[in-house]
Design a protein around this motif. Sequence first.
Motif, mmCIF file in Angstrom:
data_model
loop_
_atom_site.group_PDB
_atom_site.id
_atom_site.type_symbol
_atom_site.label_atom_id
_atom_site.label_comp_id
_atom_site.label_asym_id
_atom_site.label_seq_id
_atom_site.Cartn_x
_atom_site.Cartn_y
_atom_site.Cartn_z
ATOM 1 N N VAL A 1 0.843 -1.201 0.000
ATOM 2 C CA VAL A 1 0.000 0.000 0.000
ATOM 3 C C VAL A 1 0.876 1.248 0.000
ATOM 4 N N GLY B 1 -8.442 4.141 -3.405
ATOM 5 C CA GLY B 1 -8.118 3.113 -2.415
ATOM 6 C C GLY B 1 -9.363 2.603 -1.715
ATOM 7 N N LEU B 2 -10.301 3.509 -1.440
ATOM 8 C CA LEU B 2 -11.566 3.120 -0.826
ATOM 9 C C LEU B 2 -12.342 2.169 -1.741
ATOM 10 N N GLN C 1 -10.745 -1.154 -1.400
ATOM 11 C CA GLN C 1 -11.092 -1.760 -0.112
ATOM 12 C C GLN C 1 -12.497 -2.335 -0.132
ATOM 13 N N SER D 1 -13.448 -6.178 0.259
ATOM 14 C CA SER D 1 -14.274 -6.559 1.407
ATOM 15 C C SER D 1 -15.541 -7.291 0.967
#
Length: 152
Positions: A85, A106-107, A110, A114
Amino acid sequence: MISNIKNILIAILSGFFLTLMFQANSALSEKTSPVVASWVAHGTGVLCSLLLIQLFVKKAPKKLANKFKKPPIWMYFGGIPGALVVILANMVINGGIPISSTISLGLVGQLLFSFISDHFGLFGSPKRKLSRSDIYIFILIISGCSLIIYSL
């Protein structure tokens, strides 16, 4: 309720520190390299963690310590994605993408991971099927990220 508010504030604070880390590391990697910046970040992170352990972690009683089983080997490799990262964010930020866009993208990554992790129960997480509301939430977040990226 107070515990939830405290946890929400801690999560927001961690996002603040993540952004600060990206900014400091990208500045260092510009003067050195992304790999050197990652080494410095993780080295100072180790020192900070050791200091925090000394200050805040109390010794576990022997009865409690004997309850814990030895964790699987893969649990010890969480630092590898962390290093990646830092290196990748440094490369992206120094490549001309603003920090806010880097955080937004990046979100998205993620969220995608997830959702995959929840669906398949990866790394010991409970399996959970994607719901319609998950898809709506993801679309809204992608829309917000697009606004951040394209309005700058």
